[in-house]
Structures are given as C-alpha cells and as structure tokens.
Design an enzyme around this catalytic site. Structure first.
Site, PDB file in Angstrom:
ATOM      1  N   ASP A 102       0.846  -1.190   0.000  1.00 32.55           N
ATOM      2  CA  ASP A 102       0.000   0.000   0.000  1.00 32.55           C
ATOM      3  C   ASP A 102       0.886   1.246   0.000  1.00 32.55           C
ATOM      4  O   ASP A 102       1.893   1.318   0.708  1.00 32.55           O
ATOM      5  CB  ASP A 102      -0.903  -0.014   1.239  1.00 32.55           C
ATOM      6  CG  ASP A 102      -2.058   0.955   1.127  1.00 32.55           C
ATOM      7  OD1 ASP A 102      -3.213   0.498   1.085  1.00 32.55           O
ATOM      8  OD2 ASP A 102      -1.808   2.184   1.075  1.00 32.55           O
TER       9      ASP A 102
ATOM     10  N   GLN B  43     -14.234   2.408   1.734  1.00 31.43           N
ATOM     11  CA  GLN B  43     -13.641   2.023   0.447  1.00 31.43           C
ATOM     12  C   GLN B  43     -13.400   3.253  -0.415  1.00 31.43           C
ATOM     13  O   GLN B  43     -14.301   4.086  -0.581  1.00 31.43           O
ATOM     14  CB  GLN B  43     -14.555   1.037  -0.287  1.00 31.43           C
ATOM     15  CG  GLN B  43     -13.938   0.502  -1.573  1.00 31.43           C
ATOM     16  CD  GLN B  43     -14.787  -0.578  -2.250  1.00 31.43           C
ATOM     17  OE1 GLN B  43     -15.906  -0.840  -1.830  1.00 31.43           O
ATOM     18  NE2 GLN B  43     -14.247  -1.175  -3.288  1.00 31.43           N
TER      19      GLN B  43
ATOM     20  N   HIS C  14     -10.297  -5.413  -3.108  1.00 37.63           N
ATOM     21  CA  HIS C  14      -8.946  -5.614  -2.567  1.00 37.63           C
ATOM     22  C   HIS C  14      -9.014  -6.037  -1.120  1.00 37.63           C
ATOM     23  O   HIS C  14      -9.840  -5.551  -0.351  1.00 37.63           O
ATOM     24  CB  HIS C  14      -8.084  -4.359  -2.716  1.00 37.63           C
ATOM     25  CG  HIS C  14      -8.709  -3.095  -2.217  1.00 37.63           C
ATOM     26  ND1 HIS C  14      -9.667  -2.417  -2.928  1.00 37.63           N
ATOM     27  CD2 HIS C  14      -8.523  -2.395  -1.075  1.00 37.63           C
ATOM     28  CE1 HIS C  14     -10.043  -1.333  -2.257  1.00 37.63           C
ATOM     29  NE2 HIS C  14      -9.371  -1.304  -1.117  1.00 37.63           N
ATOM     30  N   LEU C  15      -8.113  -6.930  -0.777  1.00 34.44           N
ATOM     31  CA  LEU C  15      -7.979  -7.408   0.598  1.00 34.44           C
ATOM     32  C   LEU C  15      -6.742  -6.759   1.201  1.00 34.44           C
ATOM     33  O   LEU C  15      -5.634  -6.920   0.685  1.00 34.44           O
ATOM     34  CB  LEU C  15      -7.824  -8.941   0.584  1.00 34.44           C
ATOM     35  CG  LEU C  15      -7.793  -9.645   1.933  1.00 34.44           C
ATOM     36  CD1 LEU C  15      -9.134  -9.510   2.644  1.00 34.44           C
ATOM     37  CD2 LEU C  15      -7.447 -11.129   1.743  1.00 34.44           C
TER      38      LEU C  15
HETATM   39  P1  5GP Z   1      -9.741   1.253   0.549  1.00 38.58           P
HETATM   40  O1  5GP Z   1      -9.838   2.514   1.355  1.00 38.58           O
HETATM   41  O2  5GP Z   1     -10.433   1.386  -0.787  1.00 38.58           O
HETATM   42  O3  5GP Z   1     -10.154   0.032   1.301  1.00 38.58           O
HETATM   43  O4  5GP Z   1      -8.196   1.040   0.284  1.00 38.58           O
HETATM   44  C1  5GP Z   1      -7.532   1.572  -0.810  1.00 38.58           C
HETATM   45  C2  5GP Z   1      -6.070   1.541  -0.492  1.00 38.58           C
HETATM   46  O5  5GP Z   1      -5.356   1.751  -1.685  1.00 38.58           O
HETATM   47  C3  5GP Z   1      -5.636   2.626   0.492  1.00 38.58           C
HETATM   48  O6  5GP Z   1      -5.045   2.007   1.629  1.00 38.58           O
HETATM   49  C4  5GP Z   1      -4.624   3.448  -0.305  1.00 38.58           C
HETATM   50  O7  5GP Z   1      -3.542   3.888   0.471  1.00 38.58           O
HETATM   51  C5  5GP Z   1      -4.206   2.504  -1.397  1.00 38.58           C
HETATM   52  N1  5GP Z   1      -3.822   3.136  -2.635  1.00 38.58           N
HETATM   53  C6  5GP Z   1      -4.507   4.115  -3.292  1.00 38.58           C
HETATM   54  N2  5GP Z   1      -3.877   4.443  -4.420  1.00 38.58           N
HETATM   55  C7  5GP Z   1      -2.767   3.644  -4.488  1.00 38.58           C
HETATM   56  C8  5GP Z   1      -1.711   3.527  -5.440  1.00 38.58           C
HETATM   57  O8  5GP Z   1      -1.659   4.206  -6.466  1.00 38.58           O
HETATM   58  N3  5GP Z   1      -0.748   2.612  -5.172  1.00 38.58           N
HETATM   59  C9  5GP Z   1      -0.774   1.823  -4.055  1.00 38.58           C
HETATM   60  N4  5GP Z   1       0.217   0.949  -3.892  1.00 38.58           N
HETATM   61  N5  5GP Z   1      -1.762   1.917  -3.143  1.00 38.58           N
HETATM   62  C10 5GP Z   1      -2.745   2.814  -3.359  1.00 38.58           C
END
Ligand code: 5GP
Length: 114
Positions: A30, A94, A100-101
């Site tokens: 992440d 989200q 994603h996990l």
């Molecule tokens: P969500 O909040 O949707 O459950 O998690 C999305 C995750 O994706 C977040 O923890 C965020 O830091 C990560 N993330 C967002 N954009 C990118 C990216 O461009 N590269 C990587 N490696 N992680 C990302």
C-alpha cells in the site's frame, strides 16, 4: 468497464511494489501504509465491491485469503498474527472500487477500527 488505479497497476501502467503475482491475483504494498506491513491483494478480474460478487467468484475470493496466508508465512508474521480487511463502499471506507484485501501486520493492531 471500470478502470481504477489498481487496473493500471495490473497493466503496469503505473508503478507498484509488487510482492506476489499469479494468474488470478496480484499483491503489492500500500502506498500509504497503516502498519509496518500493509499489502493489498487484488483479483485481476475487475470487481468493484463486495456487493458485486457473483457465485462464480467464490473460489477467487477464497484465493485472495490463501495468498494472504502464504505471504504471512513467507514474510514471517503468520504466528505473531495479522489482520485482513475488505472495505465496502462509503461507510466501510472504500476509496478504490476494485476489490482488494488489506493485509496488515508488524504491530499489535487495535480493535475496534475507527
Ligand atoms: P480502501 O480505502 O479502498 O479500502 O483502500 C484503498 C487503499 O489503496 C488505500 O489504503 C490506499 O492507500 C491505497 N492506494 C490508493 N492508491 C494507491 C496507489 O496508487 N498505489 C498503491 N500501492 N496503493 C494505493
């Protein structure tokens, strides 16, 4: 077809620190880690949210957890413990609408989440 930042990572259009890949799944660190180890395990198939899962995706979702367990073993934190999280939609926190996990490890994690 939805095209998220994770689809771009799958297609190698933007960089990511990839730690595991097979035909069905990709795992990468992440960009904004919430623990010493914070890995995202995603299906290569485009599925926006948990709400969009179909019965035929059951094996694929199980595979994401198998990858998590394999990474935990290979990275040496299986016995110490870790957390897997899959957020859904706004109240779940989200932000990227490609399933994603989260795999979090490396410190004692608190409960409940915020
Ligand atoms: P969500 O909040 O949707 O459950 O998690 C999305 C995750 O994706 C977040 O923890 C965020 O830091 C990560 N993330 C967002 N954009 C990118 C990216 O461009 N590269 C990587 N490696 N992680 C990302």
């Amino acid at each position: 077809m939805s095209d998220t930042i994770f689809d771009k990572i799958i297609r190698r259009e933007i960089p990511a620190d990839i730690v595991y890949e097979d035909e069905q799944a990709l795992a990468f660190r992440d960009v904004n880690p919430q623990a010493p180890v914070h890995i995202l395990i995603i299906p290569k198939k485009s599925i926006a949210t948990i709400n969009d899962l179909q019965p035929e995706d059951e094996v694929l979702v199980g595979h994401l957890f198998t990858v998590a367990a394999r990474l935990a073993a290979d990275m040496g934190f299986a016995e110490a413990g870790y957390r897997t999280v899959m957020n859904c939609n706004a109240d779940g926190g989200q932000t990227v609408f490609h399933l994603h996990l989260h795999l979090l490890a490396g410190r004692a994690l608190t409960w409940p989440p915020g």
